[in-house]
Design a protein around this motif. Structure first.
Motif, PDB file in Angstrom:
ATOM      1  N   GLY A 129      -5.658   5.315   9.862  1.00 52.74           N
ATOM      2  CA  GLY A 129      -6.720   4.534   9.245  1.00 52.74           C
ATOM      3  C   GLY A 129      -6.248   3.488   8.265  1.00 52.74           C
ATOM      4  O   GLY A 129      -6.865   2.413   8.140  1.00 52.74           O
ATOM      5  N   TRP A 130      -5.148   3.760   7.556  1.00 54.96           N
ATOM      6  CA  TRP A 130      -4.735   2.896   6.444  1.00 54.96           C
ATOM      7  C   TRP A 130      -3.371   2.242   6.632  1.00 54.96           C
ATOM      8  O   TRP A 130      -3.043   1.302   5.909  1.00 54.96           O
ATOM      9  CB  TRP A 130      -4.683   3.712   5.140  1.00 54.96           C
ATOM     10  CG  TRP A 130      -5.936   4.421   4.783  1.00 54.96           C
ATOM     11  CD1 TRP A 130      -7.218   4.047   5.085  1.00 54.96           C
ATOM     12  CD2 TRP A 130      -6.059   5.652   4.047  1.00 54.96           C
ATOM     13  NE1 TRP A 130      -8.123   4.962   4.582  1.00 54.96           N
ATOM     14  CE2 TRP A 130      -7.430   5.961   3.938  1.00 54.96           C
ATOM     15  CE3 TRP A 130      -5.133   6.519   3.462  1.00 54.96           C
ATOM     16  CZ2 TRP A 130      -7.903   7.090   3.264  1.00 54.96           C
ATOM     17  CZ3 TRP A 130      -5.601   7.640   2.796  1.00 54.96           C
ATOM     18  CH2 TRP A 130      -6.966   7.923   2.710  1.00 54.96           C
ATOM     19  N   PHE A 131      -2.542   2.759   7.594  1.00 59.57           N
ATOM     20  CA  PHE A 131      -1.166   2.302   7.682  1.00 59.57           C
ATOM     21  C   PHE A 131      -0.755   1.812   9.079  1.00 59.57           C
ATOM     22  O   PHE A 131       0.425   1.719   9.385  1.00 59.57           O
ATOM     23  CB  PHE A 131      -0.215   3.421   7.211  1.00 59.57           C
ATOM     24  CG  PHE A 131      -0.328   3.713   5.734  1.00 59.57           C
ATOM     25  CD1 PHE A 131       0.454   3.031   4.816  1.00 59.57           C
ATOM     26  CD2 PHE A 131      -1.240   4.652   5.269  1.00 59.57           C
ATOM     27  CE1 PHE A 131       0.345   3.289   3.461  1.00 59.57           C
ATOM     28  CE2 PHE A 131      -1.362   4.917   3.909  1.00 59.57           C
ATOM     29  CZ  PHE A 131      -0.559   4.232   3.004  1.00 59.57           C
ATOM     30  N   HIS A 132      -1.737   1.502   9.915  1.00 60.45           N
ATOM     31  CA  HIS A 132      -1.504   0.827  11.203  1.00 60.45           C
ATOM     32  C   HIS A 132      -0.616   1.635  12.157  1.00 60.45           C
ATOM     33  O   HIS A 132       0.124   1.052  12.960  1.00 60.45           O
ATOM     34  CB  HIS A 132      -0.884  -0.559  10.996  1.00 60.45           C
ATOM     35  CG  HIS A 132      -1.770  -1.525  10.279  1.00 60.45           C
ATOM     36  ND1 HIS A 132      -1.720  -2.887  10.494  1.00 60.45           N
ATOM     37  CD2 HIS A 132      -2.724  -1.344   9.322  1.00 60.45           C
ATOM     38  CE1 HIS A 132      -2.609  -3.494   9.716  1.00 60.45           C
ATOM     39  NE2 HIS A 132      -3.221  -2.571   9.000  1.00 60.45           N
TER      40      HIS A 132
ATOM     41  N   ARG B 110       0.851  -1.194   0.000  1.00 61.50           N
ATOM     42  CA  ARG B 110       0.000   0.000   0.000  1.00 61.50           C
ATOM     43  C   ARG B 110       0.882   1.236   0.000  1.00 61.50           C
ATOM     44  O   ARG B 110       1.829   1.348   0.779  1.00 61.50           O
ATOM     45  CB  ARG B 110      -0.911  -0.002   1.227  1.00 61.50           C
ATOM     46  CG  ARG B 110      -1.747   1.262   1.409  1.00 61.50           C
ATOM     47  CD  ARG B 110      -2.859   1.042   2.414  1.00 61.50           C
ATOM     48  NE  ARG B 110      -3.837   0.112   1.853  1.00 61.50           N
ATOM     49  CZ  ARG B 110      -4.869  -0.390   2.547  1.00 61.50           C
ATOM     50  NH1 ARG B 110      -5.034  -0.057   3.822  1.00 61.50           N
ATOM     51  NH2 ARG B 110      -5.722  -1.228   1.970  1.00 61.50           N
ATOM     52  N   HIS B 111       0.568   2.200  -0.888  1.00 61.30           N
ATOM     53  CA  HIS B 111       1.336   3.431  -1.023  1.00 61.30           C
ATOM     54  C   HIS B 111       0.531   4.635  -0.556  1.00 61.30           C
ATOM     55  O   HIS B 111      -0.690   4.697  -0.749  1.00 61.30           O
ATOM     56  CB  HIS B 111       1.733   3.664  -2.488  1.00 61.30           C
ATOM     57  CG  HIS B 111       2.493   2.546  -3.119  1.00 61.30           C
ATOM     58  ND1 HIS B 111       3.699   2.089  -2.636  1.00 61.30           N
ATOM     59  CD2 HIS B 111       2.209   1.773  -4.211  1.00 61.30           C
ATOM     60  CE1 HIS B 111       4.130   1.098  -3.402  1.00 61.30           C
ATOM     61  NE2 HIS B 111       3.251   0.880  -4.357  1.00 61.30           N
TER      62      HIS B 111
ATOM     63  N   GLN C 171       4.807   8.706  -1.202  1.00 63.73           N
ATOM     64  CA  GLN C 171       5.352   9.319   0.009  1.00 63.73           C
ATOM     65  C   GLN C 171       5.717   8.298   1.077  1.00 63.73           C
ATOM     66  O   GLN C 171       6.307   8.654   2.101  1.00 63.73           O
ATOM     67  CB  GLN C 171       4.322  10.304   0.580  1.00 63.73           C
ATOM     68  CG  GLN C 171       3.919  11.420  -0.366  1.00 63.73           C
ATOM     69  CD  GLN C 171       5.002  12.470  -0.521  1.00 63.73           C
ATOM     70  OE1 GLN C 171       5.852  12.629   0.348  1.00 63.73           O
ATOM     71  NE2 GLN C 171       4.981  13.206  -1.628  1.00 63.73           N
ATOM     72  N   GLY C 172       5.386   7.059   0.835  1.00 57.50           N
ATOM     73  CA  GLY C 172       5.680   5.991   1.784  1.00 57.50           C
ATOM     74  C   GLY C 172       4.857   4.772   1.438  1.00 57.50           C
ATOM     75  O   GLY C 172       3.876   4.867   0.694  1.00 57.50           O
ATOM     76  N   SER C 173       5.238   3.620   1.969  1.00 55.96           N
ATOM     77  CA  SER C 173       4.574   2.366   1.616  1.00 55.96           C
ATOM     78  C   SER C 173       4.518   1.432   2.818  1.00 55.96           C
ATOM     79  O   SER C 173       5.302   1.559   3.760  1.00 55.96           O
ATOM     80  CB  SER C 173       5.309   1.666   0.461  1.00 55.96           C
ATOM     81  OG  SER C 173       5.436   2.512  -0.665  1.00 55.96           O
ATOM     82  N   MET C 174       3.587   0.462   2.740  1.00 57.25           N
ATOM     83  CA  MET C 174       3.437  -0.532   3.798  1.00 57.25           C
ATOM     84  C   MET C 174       3.133  -1.886   3.184  1.00 57.25           C
ATOM     85  O   MET C 174       2.365  -1.982   2.224  1.00 57.25           O
ATOM     86  CB  MET C 174       2.308  -0.138   4.753  1.00 57.25           C
ATOM     87  CG  MET C 174       2.056  -1.125   5.890  1.00 57.25           C
ATOM     88  SD  MET C 174       0.617  -0.684   6.912  1.00 57.25           S
ATOM     89  CE  MET C 174      -0.743  -1.064   5.779  1.00 57.25           C
ATOM     90  N   ASP C 175       3.717  -2.926   3.728  1.00 55.56           N
ATOM     91  CA  ASP C 175       3.398  -4.302   3.370  1.00 55.56           C
ATOM     92  C   ASP C 175       2.152  -4.706   4.156  1.00 55.56           C
ATOM     93  O   ASP C 175       2.183  -4.765   5.386  1.00 55.56           O
ATOM     94  CB  ASP C 175       4.590  -5.201   3.710  1.00 55.56           C
ATOM     95  CG  ASP C 175       4.401  -6.639   3.246  1.00 55.56           C
ATOM     96  OD1 ASP C 175       3.247  -7.076   3.074  1.00 55.56           O
ATOM     97  OD2 ASP C 175       5.424  -7.334   3.078  1.00 55.56           O
ATOM     98  N   LEU C 176       1.056  -4.977   3.459  1.00 52.23           N
ATOM     99  CA  LEU C 176      -0.197  -5.288   4.136  1.00 52.23           C
ATOM    100  C   LEU C 176      -0.102  -6.567   4.968  1.00 52.23           C
ATOM    101  O   LEU C 176      -0.820  -6.715   5.948  1.00 52.23           O
ATOM    102  CB  LEU C 176      -1.325  -5.415   3.104  1.00 52.23           C
ATOM    103  CG  LEU C 176      -1.713  -4.106   2.403  1.00 52.23           C
ATOM    104  CD1 LEU C 176      -2.602  -4.395   1.206  1.00 52.23           C
ATOM    105  CD2 LEU C 176      -2.414  -3.167   3.375  1.00 52.23           C
ATOM    106  N   ARG C 177       0.795  -7.466   4.598  1.00 49.03           N
ATOM    107  CA  ARG C 177       0.943  -8.708   5.362  1.00 49.03           C
ATOM    108  C   ARG C 177       1.920  -8.570   6.523  1.00 49.03           C
ATOM    109  O   ARG C 177       1.917  -9.396   7.440  1.00 49.03           O
ATOM    110  CB  ARG C 177       1.424  -9.831   4.428  1.00 49.03           C
ATOM    111  CG  ARG C 177       0.443 -10.165   3.316  1.00 49.03           C
ATOM    112  CD  ARG C 177       0.985 -11.294   2.459  1.00 49.03           C
ATOM    113  NE  ARG C 177       0.193 -11.487   1.250  1.00 49.03           N
ATOM    114  CZ  ARG C 177       0.508 -12.326   0.260  1.00 49.03           C
ATOM    115  NH1 ARG C 177       1.623 -13.062   0.376  1.00 49.03           N
ATOM    116  NH2 ARG C 177      -0.249 -12.430  -0.806  1.00 49.03           N
ATOM    117  N   ASP C 178       2.761  -7.548   6.469  1.00 46.45           N
ATOM    118  CA  ASP C 178       3.772  -7.325   7.522  1.00 46.45           C
ATOM    119  C   ASP C 178       3.916  -5.815   7.717  1.00 46.45           C
ATOM    120  O   ASP C 178       4.859  -5.201   7.231  1.00 46.45           O
ATOM    121  CB  ASP C 178       5.095  -7.964   7.111  1.00 46.45           C
ATOM    122  CG  ASP C 178       6.136  -7.935   8.224  1.00 46.45           C
ATOM    123  OD1 ASP C 178       5.830  -7.417   9.314  1.00 46.45           O
ATOM    124  OD2 ASP C 178       7.268  -8.410   7.992  1.00 46.45           O
TER     125      ASP C 178
END
Length: 267
Positions: free
Chosen positions: A104-107, A21-22, A31-38
């Motif tokens: 809300g979206w990036f934990h 997710r970006h 501007q940044g990203s997240m691994d939805l599984r980790d």
């Protein structure tokens, strides 16, 4: 939580690319990203390199140190410092929309004993004396929605960043842009920190260059001397292996990739 009075700021969106997710600010630029599984994994190589200050501190003492991020992004560094390293951490972010998106979206965790969130202009906030001399690891990643050059990039700003640092503190900065601003940025950092204090990685494929600026001596001595001396590098290699085992970061690769910004002495 303190909140700043701010002008109109870009809207915040996200996009999903498989399991990644970006975060976006009214543009295609990430501007940044997240691994939805980790969610605590540091997705991008340059973000991992923003943790390279770990090479110069004792791993067992990391939870007793303090981190600060100027610019929240997708919250990657903040989450890693709080949840993985268990460090007291302060983040300063101008845009309330970024904070809401990260929750809300990036934990992003809620504020608590290990996390303080300040909604403010970083340039103004770091002038408050309460922060001076309190930060061991300062991570600076400040870009607008166009991602053309750092939003804050003056000698005065970098001098203010240095004031935040403890005696053995380190600033890591992400330099990225469509303009050739790297040389101007490091010249300003050199005026604030001194040329020998600056070390860098080569740019990633995406064009991000991470620079380390040391406030003073590390626990092993002058950072430049430590990195140049063969015996010290053996000790650093052992520490890098420890970092990889504890936190899964590519510290041995960092050690091979670090080089002085200015060749101020002969190796």
């Amino acid at each position: 939580m303190k909140q700043a009075n701010v002008p109109h700021l870009p809207d915040v969106q996200f996009s999903d690319e498989g399991r990644i997710r970006h975060l976006h600010l009214d543009s295609i630029w990430i501007q940044g990203s997240m691994d939805l599984r980790d969610p605590v994994r540091l997705v991008h190589e340059y973000v991992q390199r923003m943790m390279a200050w770990l090479l110069f501190v004792e791993p067992d003492g990391v939870p007793r140190r303090r981190a600060m991020q100027l610019g929240l992004g997708a919250g990657s560094l903040t989450k890693f410092c709080v949840k993985v390293l268990r460090m007291p951490t302060t983040v300063i972010e101008l845009n309330p929309g970024v904070l809401h998106a990260c929750r809300g979206w990036f934990h992003l965790p809620e504020p608590g004993p290990l996390l303080e969130i300040v909604l403010a202009d970083a340039e103004q906030e770091i002038e408050q004396a309460k922060w001076w001399g309190t930060v061991d690891a300062l991570q600076v990643d400040l870009y607008d929605h166009d991602a053309a050059a750092p939003v804050l990039d003056s000698v005065a700003f970098y001098a203010g960043c240095r004031r935040l640092l403890t005696e053995h503190g380190c600033m890591t900065v992400n330099l990225f842009g469509r303009r050739a601003s790297f040389h101007q940025s490091v010249a300003r950092m050199a005026e604030a920190f001194g040329p020998s204090a600056l070390w860098r990685f080569k740019a990633t494929r995406e064009g991000n260059t991470v620079v380390l600026a040391f406030n003073g001596a590390t626990q092993g001595g002058d950072p430049g001397s430590v990195l140049r001396q063969r015996a010290s590098r053996v000790a650093l290699s052992a520490r890098a292996e420890d970092i990889e085992a504890r936190w899964g970061l590519p510290a041995l690769k960092w050690l091979k990739g670090l080089e002085p910004v200015f060749d101020t002495e002969t190796p």
